[in-house]
Design a protein around this motif. Structure first.
Motif, PDB file in Angstrom:
ATOM      1  N   THR A   8       8.163  27.275  -0.571  1.00 28.76           N
ATOM      2  CA  THR A   8       8.672  28.234  -1.556  1.00 28.76           C
ATOM      3  C   THR A   8       8.192  29.643  -1.265  1.00 28.76           C
ATOM      4  O   THR A   8       6.990  29.878  -1.106  1.00 28.76           O
ATOM      5  CB  THR A   8       8.214  27.841  -2.978  1.00 28.76           C
ATOM      6  N   LEU A   9       9.133  30.572  -1.202  1.00 29.47           N
ATOM      7  CA  LEU A   9       8.808  31.991  -1.163  1.00 29.47           C
ATOM      8  C   LEU A   9       8.990  32.521  -2.580  1.00 29.47           C
ATOM      9  O   LEU A   9      10.109  32.558  -3.099  1.00 29.47           O
ATOM     10  CB  LEU A   9       9.723  32.744  -0.203  1.00 29.47           C
ATOM     11  N   GLN A  10       7.884  32.886  -3.211  1.00 32.92           N
ATOM     12  CA  GLN A  10       7.948  33.408  -4.579  1.00 32.92           C
ATOM     13  C   GLN A  10       7.817  34.932  -4.528  1.00 32.92           C
ATOM     14  O   GLN A  10       6.802  35.461  -4.090  1.00 32.92           O
ATOM     15  CB  GLN A  10       6.850  32.805  -5.453  1.00 32.92           C
ATOM     16  N   VAL A  11       8.860  35.619  -4.968  1.00 33.98           N
ATOM     17  CA  VAL A  11       8.904  37.075  -4.911  1.00 33.98           C
ATOM     18  C   VAL A  11       8.688  37.637  -6.312  1.00 33.98           C
ATOM     19  O   VAL A  11       9.509  37.417  -7.209  1.00 33.98           O
ATOM     20  CB  VAL A  11      10.246  37.575  -4.344  1.00 33.98           C
ATOM     21  N   ASN A  12       7.566  38.339  -6.496  1.00 35.08           N
ATOM     22  CA  ASN A  12       7.329  39.038  -7.763  1.00 35.08           C
ATOM     23  C   ASN A  12       7.896  40.445  -7.605  1.00 35.08           C
ATOM     24  O   ASN A  12       7.315  41.287  -6.929  1.00 35.08           O
ATOM     25  CB  ASN A  12       5.844  39.076  -8.091  1.00 35.08           C
ATOM     26  N   VAL A  13       9.031  40.684  -8.241  1.00 32.80           N
ATOM     27  CA  VAL A  13       9.763  41.937  -8.017  1.00 32.80           C
ATOM     28  C   VAL A  13       9.141  43.120  -8.749  1.00 32.80           C
ATOM     29  O   VAL A  13       9.550  44.267  -8.529  1.00 32.80           O
ATOM     30  CB  VAL A  13      11.245  41.804  -8.423  1.00 32.80           C
ATOM     31  N   GLY A  14       8.152  42.868  -9.617  1.00 34.19           N
ATOM     32  CA  GLY A  14       7.492  43.971 -10.298  1.00 34.19           C
ATOM     33  C   GLY A  14       6.987  43.617 -11.675  1.00 34.19           C
ATOM     34  O   GLY A  14       7.187  42.505 -12.169  1.00 34.19           O
ATOM     35  N   ARG A  15       6.334  44.573 -12.310  1.00 30.92           N
ATOM     36  CA  ARG A  15       5.617  44.323 -13.564  1.00 30.92           C
ATOM     37  C   ARG A  15       6.418  44.680 -14.815  1.00 30.92           C
ATOM     38  O   ARG A  15       5.961  44.446 -15.926  1.00 30.92           O
ATOM     39  CB  ARG A  15       4.307  45.115 -13.570  1.00 30.92           C
ATOM     40  N   LYS A  16       7.570  45.301 -14.648  1.00 30.75           N
ATOM     41  CA  LYS A  16       8.335  45.731 -15.826  1.00 30.75           C
ATOM     42  C   LYS A  16       8.953  44.530 -16.530  1.00 30.75           C
ATOM     43  O   LYS A  16       9.503  43.630 -15.901  1.00 30.75           O
ATOM     44  CB  LYS A  16       9.430  46.717 -15.430  1.00 30.75           C
ATOM     45  N   CYS A  17       8.855  44.541 -17.873  1.00 34.56           N
ATOM     46  CA  CYS A  17       9.400  43.451 -18.674  1.00 34.56           C
ATOM     47  C   CYS A  17       9.860  44.025 -20.008  1.00 34.56           C
ATOM     48  O   CYS A  17       9.333  45.039 -20.469  1.00 34.56           O
ATOM     49  CB  CYS A  17       8.334  42.372 -18.889  1.00 34.56           C
ATOM     50  N   ASN A  18      10.809  43.380 -20.624  1.00 38.98           N
ATOM     51  CA  ASN A  18      11.249  43.813 -21.952  1.00 38.98           C
ATOM     52  C   ASN A  18      10.372  43.225 -23.054  1.00 38.98           C
ATOM     53  O   ASN A  18      10.585  43.499 -24.230  1.00 38.98           O
ATOM     54  CB  ASN A  18      12.716  43.432 -22.181  1.00 38.98           C
ATOM     55  N   GLN A  19       9.361  42.435 -22.671  1.00 40.68           N
ATOM     56  CA  GLN A  19       8.412  41.853 -23.617  1.00 40.68           C
ATOM     57  C   GLN A  19       6.988  42.173 -23.167  1.00 40.68           C
ATOM     58  O   GLN A  19       6.772  42.657 -22.059  1.00 40.68           O
ATOM     59  CB  GLN A  19       8.579  40.332 -23.690  1.00 40.68           C
ATOM     60  N   GLY A  60       8.538  38.006 -12.215  1.00 43.38           N
ATOM     61  CA  GLY A  60       8.164  39.376 -12.568  1.00 43.38           C
ATOM     62  C   GLY A  60       6.911  39.342 -13.430  1.00 43.38           C
ATOM     63  O   GLY A  60       6.050  38.482 -13.212  1.00 43.38           O
ATOM     64  N   GLY A  61       6.866  40.194 -14.444  1.00 44.76           N
ATOM     65  CA  GLY A  61       7.843  40.869 -15.256  1.00 44.76           C
ATOM     66  C   GLY A  61       9.075  40.023 -15.563  1.00 44.76           C
ATOM     67  O   GLY A  61       9.085  38.812 -15.485  1.00 44.76           O
ATOM     68  N   ALA A  62      10.111  40.760 -15.957  1.00 41.81           N
ATOM     69  CA  ALA A  62      11.423  40.142 -16.081  1.00 41.81           C
ATOM     70  C   ALA A  62      12.153  40.442 -14.778  1.00 41.81           C
ATOM     71  O   ALA A  62      12.551  41.590 -14.537  1.00 41.81           O
ATOM     72  CB  ALA A  62      12.172  40.714 -17.278  1.00 41.81           C
ATOM     73  N   PRO A  63      12.320  39.460 -13.893  1.00 36.74           N
ATOM     74  CA  PRO A  63      12.864  39.756 -12.558  1.00 36.74           C
ATOM     75  C   PRO A  63      14.252  40.382 -12.600  1.00 36.74           C
ATOM     76  O   PRO A  63      14.615  41.169 -11.734  1.00 36.74           O
ATOM     77  CB  PRO A  63      12.876  38.387 -11.866  1.00 36.74           C
ATOM     78  N   GLU A  64      15.011  40.054 -13.652  1.00 37.52           N
ATOM     79  CA  GLU A  64      16.379  40.568 -13.748  1.00 37.52           C
ATOM     80  C   GLU A  64      16.415  42.086 -13.937  1.00 37.52           C
ATOM     81  O   GLU A  64      17.456  42.717 -13.720  1.00 37.52           O
ATOM     82  CB  GLU A  64      17.114  39.890 -14.917  1.00 37.52           C
ATOM     83  N   LEU A  65      15.294  42.694 -14.351  1.00 35.93           N
ATOM     84  CA  LEU A  65      15.245  44.146 -14.525  1.00 35.93           C
ATOM     85  C   LEU A  65      15.223  44.892 -13.190  1.00 35.93           C
ATOM     86  O   LEU A  65      15.483  46.091 -13.152  1.00 35.93           O
ATOM     87  CB  LEU A  65      14.012  44.544 -15.349  1.00 35.93           C
ATOM     88  N   SER A  66      14.909  44.183 -12.117  1.00 35.77           N
ATOM     89  CA  SER A  66      14.902  44.818 -10.796  1.00 35.77           C
ATOM     90  C   SER A  66      16.326  45.114 -10.344  1.00 35.77           C
ATOM     91  O   SER A  66      17.214  44.265 -10.456  1.00 35.77           O
ATOM     92  CB  SER A  66      14.233  43.903  -9.767  1.00 35.77           C
ATOM     93  N   GLU A  67      16.525  46.307  -9.802  1.00 40.29           N
ATOM     94  CA  GLU A  67      17.844  46.649  -9.273  1.00 40.29           C
ATOM     95  C   GLU A  67      18.203  45.798  -8.059  1.00 40.29           C
ATOM     96  O   GLU A  67      19.352  45.773  -7.623  1.00 40.29           O
ATOM     97  CB  GLU A  67      17.898  48.132  -8.917  1.00 40.29           C
ATOM     98  N   PHE A  68      17.207  45.070  -7.511  1.00 41.11           N
ATOM     99  CA  PHE A  68      17.443  44.246  -6.329  1.00 41.11           C
ATOM    100  C   PHE A  68      17.483  42.750  -6.655  1.00 41.11           C
ATOM    101  O   PHE A  68      17.536  41.921  -5.754  1.00 41.11           O
ATOM    102  CB  PHE A  68      16.382  44.528  -5.267  1.00 41.11           C
ATOM    103  N   PHE A  69      17.465  42.415  -7.946  1.00 38.61           N
ATOM    104  CA  PHE A  69      17.481  41.003  -8.341  1.00 38.61           C
ATOM    105  C   PHE A  69      18.692  40.288  -7.755  1.00 38.61           C
ATOM    106  O   PHE A  69      18.568  39.238  -7.102  1.00 38.61           O
ATOM    107  CB  PHE A  69      17.478  40.882  -9.868  1.00 38.61           C
TER     108      PHE A  69
END
Length: 304
Positions: A8-19, A60-69
């Motif tokens: 498994t390659l687990q990519v943490n796209v960043g720390r931004k989250c809506n919660q 993430g964060g919320a991974p869907e918030l990434s423009e590259f999700f």
């Protein structure tokens, strides 16, 4: 402890989250700005295309918030990787993200969704007022496009407070009964994950004066039978700058993999990593306590 073959390659796209959840080991929130940029995203995409990992796990964060999700989803699906979206559910209710259920279903992405309890009161304690209601609405939308039946929908339970999760099979049966009866919701599996004594949850423990008590609980609950299945042996965690770690928890503690220098994804190959020693710390006790804990839930049906 040494790494096995990479799965498994687990990519943490960043720390931004809506919660901003109380148990969050990432210390994520709406105010965080650390997010993967275009150059790093392209290099991660190139690595996925070259090495074609079995699983690409987006978090993430919320991974869907990434423009590259969606870029990551489509690159990974294009090479035949199984893709996981670690979704907090409420993102589906946010303006601009309401098409997520249809998009994820179209790409046949597995959804692993956070729902710390099947009661509104306990969810509010951990994740804030209104989160439960939004989560139920999002789950119904996921069910509506085939999740929980044709497509995999797995829920994640984290305990409220400094304790170990109850047995996974028992909690799963409770969740299925209550969510089905009260809301008509179906899902495949429930994953129980032990709270990690790092970041926001660690601060909570310190404020309550329960840090030592919780660490003692984890140490006294150590189960050697969990070690073989630990996720750090088969998962590679990638940070928003492309740096690599044995797991997402090590990532939050800055325990970057090294080989004379800090390593980035483009410095390593699956073959190179096999047999490497895993970097460990006292936080690792959370993954080896009781029935064990991983991104895929408990590691065995029984524990110490």
């Amino acid at each position: 402890m040494r790494r096995a073959r990479l799965q498994t390659l687990q990519v943490n796209v960043g720390r931004k989250c809506n919660q901003a959840c109380r148990h969050c080991h990432v210390d994520a929130g709406p105010w965080r700005t650390e997010m993967v940029g275009q150059a790093v995203a392209r290099r991660i995409g190139d690595w996925i295309q070259q090495y074609q990992p079995e699983i690409v796990d987006l978090t993430g964060g919320a991974p869907e918030l990434s423009e590259f999700f969606r870029f990551f989803v489509e690159i990974a699906r294009g090479v035949g990787s199984h893709v996981i979206d670690r979704c907090n559910l409420t993102i589906i209710e946010e303006p601009g993200y309401t098409d997520l259920p249809e998009y994820l279903a179209g790409q046949e992405v597995e959804v692993v969704a956070s729902l710390p309890c099947y009661t509104a009161e306990n969810v509010a304690k951990q994740r804030g007022a209104g989160v439960f209601e939004k989560s139920i609405s999002a789950l119904r939308k996921l069910n509506g496009v085939g999740y929980g039946s044709r497509l995999p929908l797995n829920l994640v339970y984290n305990p409220v407070g400094p304790k170990l999760p109850a047995p996974q099979a028992e909690l799963e049966a409770d969740y299925q009964e209550v969510l089905g009866r009260e809301f008509g919701i179906t899902f495949n599996r429930l994953y129980t994950i032990t709270n990690q004594p790092i970041a926001r949850f660690a601060e909570d423990l310190r404020r309550q004066g329960k840090s030592e008590e919780y660490m003692a609980l984890l140490a006294n609950s150590f189960n050697p039978a969990t070690v073989e299945g630990l996720m750090c042996r088969t998962t590679l965690s990638v940070g928003w700058m492309g740096e690599v770690y044995d797991c997402d928890f090590n990532q939050m503690l800055g325990m970057q993999m090294r080989n004379g220098k800090p390593l980035y994804l483009w410095d390593v190959t699956p073959e190179l990593l096999e047999g490497w020693a895993v970097r460990t710390g006292e936080h690792c006790l959370a993954c080896t306590a009781g029935c064990g804990s991983s991104c895929g839930g408990a590691l065995q049906t029984g524990g110490n």
